[in-house]
Design an enzyme around this catalytic site. Structure first.
Site, PDB file in Angstrom:
ATOM      1  N   GLY A 187      25.118   4.973  -7.433  1.00 37.97           N
ATOM      2  CA  GLY A 187      23.970   4.324  -7.788  1.00 37.97           C
ATOM      3  C   GLY A 187      23.743   3.027  -8.258  1.00 37.97           C
ATOM      4  CG  ASP A 216      16.544  12.646 -15.575  1.00 37.69           C
ATOM      5  OD1 ASP A 216      15.593  12.666 -16.087  1.00 37.69           O
ATOM      6  OD2 ASP A 216      16.733  13.146 -14.328  1.00 37.69           O
ATOM      7  CB  VAL A 273      12.732   6.361  -8.516  1.00 37.61           C
ATOM      8  CG1 VAL A 273      11.487   6.115  -8.823  1.00 37.61           C
ATOM      9  CG2 VAL A 273      13.856   6.248  -9.347  1.00 37.61           C
TER      10      VAL A 273
HETATM   11  P1  IMP Z   1      21.371  11.943 -16.189  1.00 36.56           P
HETATM   12  O1  IMP Z   1      22.771  12.530 -16.453  1.00 36.56           O
HETATM   13  O2  IMP Z   1      20.477  13.087 -16.226  1.00 36.56           O
HETATM   14  O3  IMP Z   1      20.967  10.826 -17.122  1.00 36.56           O
HETATM   15  O4  IMP Z   1      21.200  11.703 -14.554  1.00 36.56           O
HETATM   16  C1  IMP Z   1      21.711  10.594 -14.199  1.00 36.56           C
HETATM   17  C2  IMP Z   1      21.926  10.450 -12.939  1.00 36.56           C
HETATM   18  O5  IMP Z   1      21.128  11.308 -11.994  1.00 36.56           O
HETATM   19  C3  IMP Z   1      21.575   9.048 -12.247  1.00 36.56           C
HETATM   20  O6  IMP Z   1      22.876   8.294 -12.306  1.00 36.56           O
HETATM   21  C4  IMP Z   1      21.428   9.323 -10.907  1.00 36.56           C
HETATM   22  O7  IMP Z   1      22.295   9.440 -10.028  1.00 36.56           O
HETATM   23  C5  IMP Z   1      20.550  10.564 -10.878  1.00 36.56           C
HETATM   24  N1  IMP Z   1      19.374  10.618 -11.089  1.00 36.56           N
HETATM   25  C6  IMP Z   1      18.508  10.597 -12.010  1.00 36.56           C
HETATM   26  N2  IMP Z   1      16.940  10.416 -11.568  1.00 36.56           N
HETATM   27  C7  IMP Z   1      17.118  10.142 -10.454  1.00 36.56           C
HETATM   28  C8  IMP Z   1      15.763   9.847  -9.595  1.00 36.56           C
HETATM   29  O8  IMP Z   1      14.637   9.511  -9.783  1.00 36.56           O
HETATM   30  N3  IMP Z   1      16.313   9.061  -8.303  1.00 36.56           N
HETATM   31  C9  IMP Z   1      17.758   9.170  -7.932  1.00 36.56           C
HETATM   32  N4  IMP Z   1      18.669   9.591  -8.515  1.00 36.56           N
HETATM   33  C10 IMP Z   1      18.435  10.026  -9.935  1.00 36.56           C
END
Ligand code: IMP
Ligand code: MG
Length: 175
Positions: free
Chosen positions: A46, A103, A153
């Site tokens: 990403g 996130d 997003v």
């Molecule tokens: P976390 O471990 O919940 O913080 O998620 C992080 C990962 O989830 C990011 O590096 C993204 O790859 C994916 N992610 C979280 N929210 C989004 C979004 O709104 N769009 C696309 N990918 C997301």
């Protein structure tokens, strides 16, 4: 309005807005890292576009390397994360982790613990986007592009099921 796979998205952040913010973040990093030769760690996939634009904007001596993580999300608050592709030697280096979005913070918490085992001199976090749920999990990012609300997003490296990374603007899921 655009369609990515089965979902509709609306314009959210233009490429111009993103690049303006990238400049601001680069100036902050330059102030903090003069003569420290920071090592940027781009979290694949990403963050590749963000890391590229940010590195182009940095005028100090710096390096970049990459790490690829995959997370299999089970129940809402837990995630098991795998390291799919690992990095160069980071011992005694000043690390800046470059993320596309935080996130829940599960990925980042894992990554920081993982990096600390290799004894870097310092670790800071730079994320383009920060969702409010991260705050609940006490995740600290040192450089934040945009704090956004909790809507999915896509674009500028971010995907929906691997699709949409190539769009130069960021779009938000239509409500
Ligand atoms: P976390 O471990 O919940 O913080 O998620 C992080 C990962 O989830 C990011 O590096 C993204 O790859 C994916 N992610 C979280 N929210 C989004 C979004 O709104 N769009 C696309 N990918 C997301
Ligand atoms: Mg993703």
């Amino acid at each position: 309005m655009i369609k990515v796979k089965d979902k509709e998205f609306v314009p959210f952040l233009s490429n111009e807005q993103i690049l303006e913010k990238v400049k601001i973040l680069a100036r902050q990093i330059e102030t903090d890292y003069q003569d420290k030769r920071p090592l940027l760690i781009c979290v694949l996939n990403g963050a590749f576009m963000f890391a590229s634009d940010l590195m182009k904007e940095l005028t100090l001596v710096c390096e970049i390397t990459f790490i690829k993580l995959s997370s299999y999300k089970g129940m809402a608050s837990t995630g098991i994360i795998n390291v799919e592709y690992d990095l160069a030697d980071i011992k005694d280096r000043n690390i800046i982790v470059i993320e596309d979005i935080i996130d829940t913070g599960t990925t980042l918490n894992f990554l920081i613990d993982y990096l600390k085992k290799s004894e870097p001199e310092s670790i800071k976090i730079c994320t383009l986007l920060l969702k409010p749920s991260a705050v609940k999990h006490h995740v600290h990012a040192d450089y934040v592009g945009f704090e956004i609300d909790n809507r999915f997003v896509v674009g500028y490296g971010l995907d929906y099921d691997e699709i949409g990374r190539n769009m130069k603007d960021i779009y938000q899921l239509k409500q």
